[in-house]
Design a protein around this motif. Sequence first.
Motif, PDB file in Angstrom:
ATOM      1  N   LEU A   6       0.565   1.715   7.369  1.00  0.00           N
ATOM      2  CA  LEU A   6       1.320   1.322   5.888  1.00  0.00           C
ATOM      3  C   LEU A   6       2.419   1.852   6.429  1.00  0.00           C
ATOM      4  O   LEU A   6       3.276   2.178   5.646  1.00  0.00           O
ATOM      5  N   VAL A   7       2.959   2.413   7.919  1.00  0.00           N
ATOM      6  CA  VAL A   7       4.106   3.532   7.898  1.00  0.00           C
ATOM      7  C   VAL A   7       4.533   2.839   9.442  1.00  0.00           C
ATOM      8  O   VAL A   7       3.513   2.644   9.998  1.00  0.00           O
ATOM      9  N   SER A  24       6.185   0.965   5.821  1.00  0.00           N
ATOM     10  CA  SER A  24       5.779  -0.657   6.061  1.00  0.00           C
ATOM     11  C   SER A  24       5.670  -2.272   4.584  1.00  0.00           C
ATOM     12  O   SER A  24       5.430  -1.123   3.592  1.00  0.00           O
ATOM     13  N   ASP A  25       5.996  -3.146   5.057  1.00  0.00           N
ATOM     14  CA  ASP A  25       5.942  -4.567   3.961  1.00  0.00           C
ATOM     15  C   ASP A  25       4.676  -3.610   3.394  1.00  0.00           C
ATOM     16  O   ASP A  25       4.314  -3.741   1.934  1.00  0.00           O
ATOM     17  N   LEU A  26       3.305  -3.540   4.305  1.00  0.00           N
ATOM     18  CA  LEU A  26       2.701  -3.408   3.599  1.00  0.00           C
ATOM     19  C   LEU A  26       1.385  -2.620   2.759  1.00  0.00           C
ATOM     20  O   LEU A  26       1.720  -2.108   1.856  1.00  0.00           O
ATOM     21  N   ALA A  31       3.275   0.309  -3.851  1.00  0.00           N
ATOM     22  CA  ALA A  31       4.601   0.731  -5.624  1.00  0.00           C
ATOM     23  C   ALA A  31       3.840   0.289  -6.353  1.00  0.00           C
ATOM     24  O   ALA A  31       3.210   1.360  -6.941  1.00  0.00           O
ATOM     25  N   PRO A  32       2.774  -0.977  -6.634  1.00  0.00           N
ATOM     26  CA  PRO A  32       2.623  -0.870  -8.551  1.00  0.00           C
ATOM     27  C   PRO A  32       1.416  -0.613  -8.665  1.00  0.00           C
ATOM     28  O   PRO A  32       1.280   0.306  -9.945  1.00  0.00           O
ATOM     29  N   LEU A  33       0.546   0.460  -7.597  1.00  0.00           N
ATOM     30  CA  LEU A  33      -0.369   0.689  -7.922  1.00  0.00           C
ATOM     31  C   LEU A  33      -0.111   2.391  -8.254  1.00  0.00           C
ATOM     32  O   LEU A  33      -0.808   2.920  -8.741  1.00  0.00           O
TER      33      LEU A  33
END
Length: 63
Positions: A6-7, A24-26, A31-33
């Motif tokens: 995640l980072v 990170s991209d993952l 973000a929507p959550l």
Amino acid sequence: MERDGLVTRTCHPEVPPRVEYEISDLGRSLAPLFAALADWAGANMGRVEEARAGYDADGRPRA
């Protein structure tokens, strides 16, 4: 969170030591959550505060 992808963590060999963290991209895919959770909190905070007050008054949750 780094292990989960995640980072990202970058260590710089300096004195004093310096470490940088970046989402990170993952991690960004969450973000929507987080936005949905923030929307929910904004819409329901009054009810949460009422439930807390009721619980604090008599030790029982309010529906």
